[in-house]
Design a protein around this motif. Structure first.
Motif, PDB file in Angstrom:
ATOM      1  N   PRO A 239       0.839  -1.397  -0.053  1.00 16.40           N
ATOM      2  CA  PRO A 239      -0.059  -0.041   0.027  1.00 16.40           C
ATOM      3  C   PRO A 239       0.802   1.308  -0.023  1.00 16.40           C
ATOM      4  N   ARG A 245      -0.774   4.435   4.313  1.00 17.38           N
ATOM      5  CA  ARG A 245      -0.075   4.260   5.772  1.00 17.38           C
ATOM      6  C   ARG A 245      -0.766   2.854   6.105  1.00 17.38           C
ATOM      7  N   GLN A 246       0.090   1.671   6.201  1.00 12.85           N
ATOM      8  CA  GLN A 246      -0.582   0.325   6.937  1.00 12.85           C
ATOM      9  C   GLN A 246       0.165   0.315   8.362  1.00 12.85           C
ATOM     10  N   HIS A 247      -0.694  -0.182   9.134  1.00 18.65           N
ATOM     11  CA  HIS A 247      -0.144  -0.768  10.459  1.00 18.65           C
ATOM     12  C   HIS A 247      -0.884  -1.929  10.655  1.00 18.65           C
ATOM     13  N   GLY A 249      -1.096  -4.826   9.338  1.00 16.09           N
ATOM     14  CA  GLY A 249      -1.908  -5.484   8.252  1.00 16.09           C
ATOM     15  C   GLY A 249      -3.166  -4.406   7.872  1.00 16.09           C
ATOM     16  N   GLU A 250      -3.457  -3.605   8.433  1.00 13.66           N
ATOM     17  CA  GLU A 250      -4.654  -2.724   8.158  1.00 13.66           C
ATOM     18  C   GLU A 250      -4.065  -1.462   7.466  1.00 13.66           C
ATOM     19  N   ILE A 251      -4.763  -0.927   6.516  1.00 16.05           N
ATOM     20  CA  ILE A 251      -4.548   0.222   5.905  1.00 16.05           C
ATOM     21  C   ILE A 251      -5.304   1.181   6.555  1.00 16.05           C
ATOM     22  N   GLU A 253      -7.122   4.414   6.618  1.00 16.25           N
ATOM     23  CA  GLU A 253      -7.777   5.404   5.441  1.00 16.25           C
ATOM     24  C   GLU A 253      -7.641   6.552   5.834  1.00 16.25           C
TER      25      GLU A 253
END
Length: 499
Positions: A239, A245-247, A249-251, A253
């Motif tokens: 991504p 920005r991803q943290h 495994g979650e983007i 938004e």
């Protein structure tokens, strides 16, 4: 004395490498008049904390040898306590095994031999493990806080992403900005465009290699390693290239990254749809005909190994007619190599690798503690994991509140009392968590069989392949010194990465 040598990644250059540990311990053993076993257990670049992502093959072999009585020494040497394990439960298992086998433990930095049968020595070893685990937990919590803060502010964390470069203040070394890399950014964009237009990952990797484009993760110590189809695909799924920005495994938004996208977000999302739609269309339904084809990997480049034919012996001629006779052949597992580059890295006779891997897998499945370590398949595994994680978190949150209260009231008595009560509960939950694993039912059946080998021989080839693929990844390395021209199975060439 037999040594266990381990070190985590050493980015600072301040830790002692396994070779340095060995030299220190060898020197000290010489002064004490101890004979040193020629084959130490080694785990280079392996963490011993509960947060580790890689198995410690050397430590597992150590436990296995102690259990089977093949440790072949009466003294276990480690450089310092934390090199053994940073998990209290795991360390206690080692202590108990040493006590059962009459093996003492020498900690080189303490310059002391501990007898696990002695209550005071056993207590000292347990306290060392508890302290190491606590330090590991604190380090992990600090890293998680830093990662969370960076994610929420849209700042990068970890290594610089291919395609970008970071600009730092010369004095403070604080990050100023993240900008496009002058050469790499174009490579990312080109790969995205070509895949959207229908090119395969293989075609992109081959073209990049033929053009001499440096791979995302160059490995100077390895030869002939360049772009691979998997590397191209993995790059395009990130991504970060869409400025997202991803943290964990979650983007995120609602977070705006501090760097500009190399691929517009709308284009990147379309690219993900294109790549995911290819998943089931490629490949074939041909039945597998070899045990480890596509499962074993090259120990040099990581590519999957395929089967090939190799000529056996020299050219022979018919004694009467003088005609050249057809040469005998045998099947080998061969590294698939790197797209766009000639040659491969390793090959191993099929019957040798099949026999070795089968032998090791069956020995692993036959261990009395196998099911306890890997856990059995159960529909409620995810729920059990979540429950244990919640339990551990609640215990730690409670202790944190107690610490704050004790600090305010300057009363450590309550804190010590609660730590004495709660820490064993955390350790017990952690041990349960480590044993819970979603596992194929066939593995449970095999491990629970009275005769594992007989049950294994009843399985068809596809089921055997499935079992091997679920529990281990065999990696074949190059032939070592002294093996050229020799026949037989070279066991030292094969590394087992347990899952």
């Amino acid at each position: 004395m037999r040594e266990y040598l381990r070190v985590s990644q050493d980015r600072s250059g301040t830790q002692r490498s396994p070779n340095e540990q060995h030299e220190d311990m060898l020197s000290a053993a010489g002064r004490k008049g101890w004979a040193v076993h020629p084959k130490p257990y080694r785990d280079p670049n392996r963490s011993a904390s509960r947060y580790a992502t890689k198995a410690r093959e050397g430590f597992n072999e150590l436990l296995s040898d102690l259990e089977s009585g093949s440790f072949d020494a009466d003294l276990l040497g480690i450089w310092e306590s934390s090199r053994g394990s940073r998990r209290t439960g795991e360390w206690i298992d080692l202590i108990e095994l040493c006590a059962e086998r009459g093996v003492k433990i020498w900690v080189q930095t303490h310059d002391r031999v501990y007898d696990p049968k002695n209550a005071r020595d056993r207590r000292s070893l347990r306290e060392d493990a508890s302290d190491s685990e606590y330090e590991s937990d604190k380090t992990s919590e600090r890293m998680l806080r830093a990662m969370r803060a960076n994610a929420e502010s849209g700042r990068p964390h970890g290594k610089t992403i291919y395609g970008y470069r970071r600009v730092y203040d010369e004095r403070s070394r604080m990050l100023i900005e993240v900008v496009e890399h002058p050469e790499q950014a174009a490579v990312v964009r080109e790969a995205a465009v070509r895949v959207l237009e229908g090119d395969s990952f293989y075609a992109v990797a081959k073209d990049f290699n033929e053009r001499g484009i440096e791979p995302r993760r160059p490995a100077p110590k390895r030869q002939n390693v360049g772009w691979t189809p998997a590397a191209v695909k993995q790059m395009l799924t990130m991504p970060a290239y869409a400025g997202l920005r991803q943290h964990q495994g979650e983007i995120l938004e609602d977070v705006e990254a501090v760097w500009e996208p190399l691929i517009e977000p709308e284009v990147w999302r379309k690219l993900q749809d294109v790549m995911s739609s290819r998943g089931g269309k490629r490949g074939n339904n041909w039945p597998a005909s070899h045990l480890l084809g596509g499962i074993a990997r090259c120990g040099v480049c990581g590519a999957k190994m395929r089967t090939g034919k190799q000529n056996a012996g020299s050219v022979r001629h018919d004694k009467e007619s003088g005609e050249k006779l057809k040469r005998e052949t045998y099947i080998t597992y061969v590294c698939s190599g790197t797209p766009g580059k000639t040659g491969f890295h390793v090959a191993m006779k099929k019957e040798h690798l099949d026999l070795l891997v089968t032998e090791v897998v069956l020995a692993r499945l036959s261990r009395p503690d196998f099911l306890a370590r890997i856990g059995q398949h159960d529909g409620s595994v995810d729920a059990a994991r979540a429950q244990l994680l919640d339990e551990i978190r609640e215990h730690r949150e409670w202790l944190e509140k107690v610490r704050e209260k004790a600090s305010e009231e300057r009363n450590l008595t309550v804190l010590f009392d609660q730590e004495r009560r709660i820490n064993p509960l955390i350790e017990a939950a952690q041990r349960k968590l480590e044993s819970v694993a979603a596992t194929d039912p066939m593995i449970g059946q095999l491990a629970g069989a009275e005769d594992v080998e007989a049950r294994w021989n009843e399985l068809d080839l596809l089921t055997q392949r499935r079992v091997i693929g679920l529990i281990v990844e065999p990696r074949v390395h190059r032939i070592g010194r002294g093996w050229n021209g020799r026949k037989g199975i070279n066991r030292d060439r094969v590394e087992f990465a347990w899952k």
